[in-house]
Scaffold this active site. Sequence first.
Site, short mmCIF file in Angstrom:
data_model
loop_
_atom_site.label_atom_id
_atom_site.label_comp_id
_atom_site.label_asym_id
_atom_site.label_seq_id
_atom_site.Cartn_x
_atom_site.Cartn_y
_atom_site.Cartn_z
N LYS A 27 -5.15 0.15 4.85
CA LYS A 27 -6.55 0.03 5.30
C LYS A 27 -6.74 -1.11 6.31
CE LYS A 27 -9.34 -1.08 1.87
NZ LYS A 27 -8.56 -1.62 0.96
N ARG A 102 -17.41 -2.26 -2.56
CA ARG A 102 -16.36 -1.99 -3.54
C ARG A 102 -16.92 -1.59 -4.90
NH1 ARG A 102 -11.77 -5.14 -1.20
NH2 ARG A 102 -10.04 -5.23 -2.64
N ARG A 141 5.23 -6.55 0.78
CA ARG A 141 4.30 -6.98 1.83
C ARG A 141 4.30 -8.49 2.02
NH1 ARG A 141 -2.06 -5.27 1.70
NH2 ARG A 141 -2.35 -6.73 -0.01
N ARG A 173 1.03 -12.67 -0.72
CA ARG A 173 -0.25 -12.95 -1.37
C ARG A 173 -0.04 -13.09 -2.88
NH1 ARG A 173 -4.58 -8.67 0.95
NH2 ARG A 173 -5.15 -8.74 -1.26
N ARG A 184 -5.27 -4.54 -9.95
CA ARG A 184 -6.10 -4.18 -8.78
C ARG A 184 -6.25 -2.67 -8.67
NH1 ARG A 184 -2.74 -6.86 -4.40
NH2 ARG A 184 -4.28 -6.12 -2.92
P1 AMP Z 1 -8.42 -7.26 -0.33
O1 AMP Z 1 -7.88 -8.21 0.69
O2 AMP Z 1 -9.44 -6.30 0.24
O3 AMP Z 1 -7.33 -6.56 -1.10
O4 AMP Z 1 -9.23 -8.15 -1.38
C1 AMP Z 1 -8.58 -9.15 -2.14
C2 AMP Z 1 -9.46 -9.58 -3.28
O5 AMP Z 1 -10.68 -10.15 -2.77
C3 AMP Z 1 -9.91 -8.48 -4.24
O6 AMP Z 1 -8.92 -8.17 -5.23
C4 AMP Z 1 -11.15 -9.12 -4.86
O7 AMP Z 1 -10.81 -10.13 -5.78
C5 AMP Z 1 -11.77 -9.82 -3.63
N1 AMP Z 1 -12.69 -8.93 -2.90
C6 AMP Z 1 -12.56 -8.50 -1.61
N2 AMP Z 1 -13.60 -7.73 -1.26
C7 AMP Z 1 -14.42 -7.67 -2.34
C8 AMP Z 1 -15.64 -7.01 -2.61
N3 AMP Z 1 -16.26 -6.24 -1.70
N4 AMP Z 1 -16.19 -7.17 -3.84
C9 AMP Z 1 -15.61 -7.95 -4.77
N5 AMP Z 1 -14.45 -8.58 -4.59
C10 AMP Z 1 -13.84 -8.45 -3.39
#
Ligand code: AMP
Length: 226
Positions: A27, A102, A141, A173, A184
Site C-alpha cells: 500500500k 482504519r 522488509r 520496524r 496487526r
Molecule cells: P502503518 O504504517 O500504516 O502500518 O501503521 C503503523 C501503526 O500506526 C499501526 O499498527 C497503528 O498502531 C498506527 N496507525 C496508523 N494509522 C492508524 C490509524 N488510522 N488508526 C489507528 N492507528 C493507526
Amino acid sequence: MRNNNDRNNKDNNAMRLIFLGAPGVGKGTQAKKVAAKFNIPHVSTGDILRSEINNKTILGEKAEEFVNSGKLVPDDLILDMIKEELKKDKYKKGFLMDGFPRTFEQAEKFSKLLNDLNLNIDKVINIIVDENEIIKRLTDRVVCKVCNKVYKLSDFKDGKELKCDCGGELYRRKDDSEEVIKNRLDVYKKQTEPLVEYYKNLGLLENIDGLGTENEVFERILAQLW
Ligand code: AMP
C-alpha cells in the site's frame, strides 16, 4: 476516470483517494507512486505517527505503545491529527490517504468532516494479497529512516550496506517482528476489513490484485483512476 489535462486545467479537480489493504500488501509503496503521478499529497498516518514518536512529541508519547505492539492508536487522537493536517493549504489539490481510515468510527467521522467541507472521495483502492505472502514480505522488509522508502532485506547480501538511494539508513520496524505482524493482521481483519464493505456500499471501491511486480500493480491501479 478523467484525464490529466482535465485535472491540470480545472481548479476544482482535486483528487481525493483512500488506499485500503492489510499491512504488507504494498500500500505505502503504491501510494507514494500514485500520489507523485497525480501530484497530490500522500498522507501516511503510520509515517506521521513514527515521526512523532521519534521526535518525542506529546502525540508520539501517547501513540508509541500502540504502534510498537501493533494495536490501533485511539480514534480521537487520529481524528484530531487528520483534522489538523487537512487545514494545510497543500490539501487543496486533494490527498491520498494511506492507512486512514482504519475503523468504522474513523471512516464515518471522516465522511462527515469531508461532507461539512463540501468535499468528496473519488475512489477507494483496496489492494489484496494473501496472508502467507504478507508475512513473507513483512519479515523481509527494511525501511529508510529518512524517506520511508521500503526495501527487501534479502536484497542486501554479501555485506552490502543497508543504505537507501537517498543515503538514509535502513532499519526494521519494531512492529515487523513475527509476533507483532500476527497482531496487526488480526487487528486489520477485525477493525479495518469491514471498511471494504462500507466503501463498496458507497460505490467507491476498486479491488486491486497486489501480486506481481511493483509496476504491474501500479498499472492496475492507474487503470482504475484514469
Ligand atoms: P502503518 O504504517 O500504516 O502500518 O501503521 C503503523 C501503526 O500506526 C499501526 O499498527 C497503528 O498502531 C498506527 N496507525 C496508523 N494509522 C492508524 C490509524 N488510522 N488508526 C489507528 N492507528 C493507526
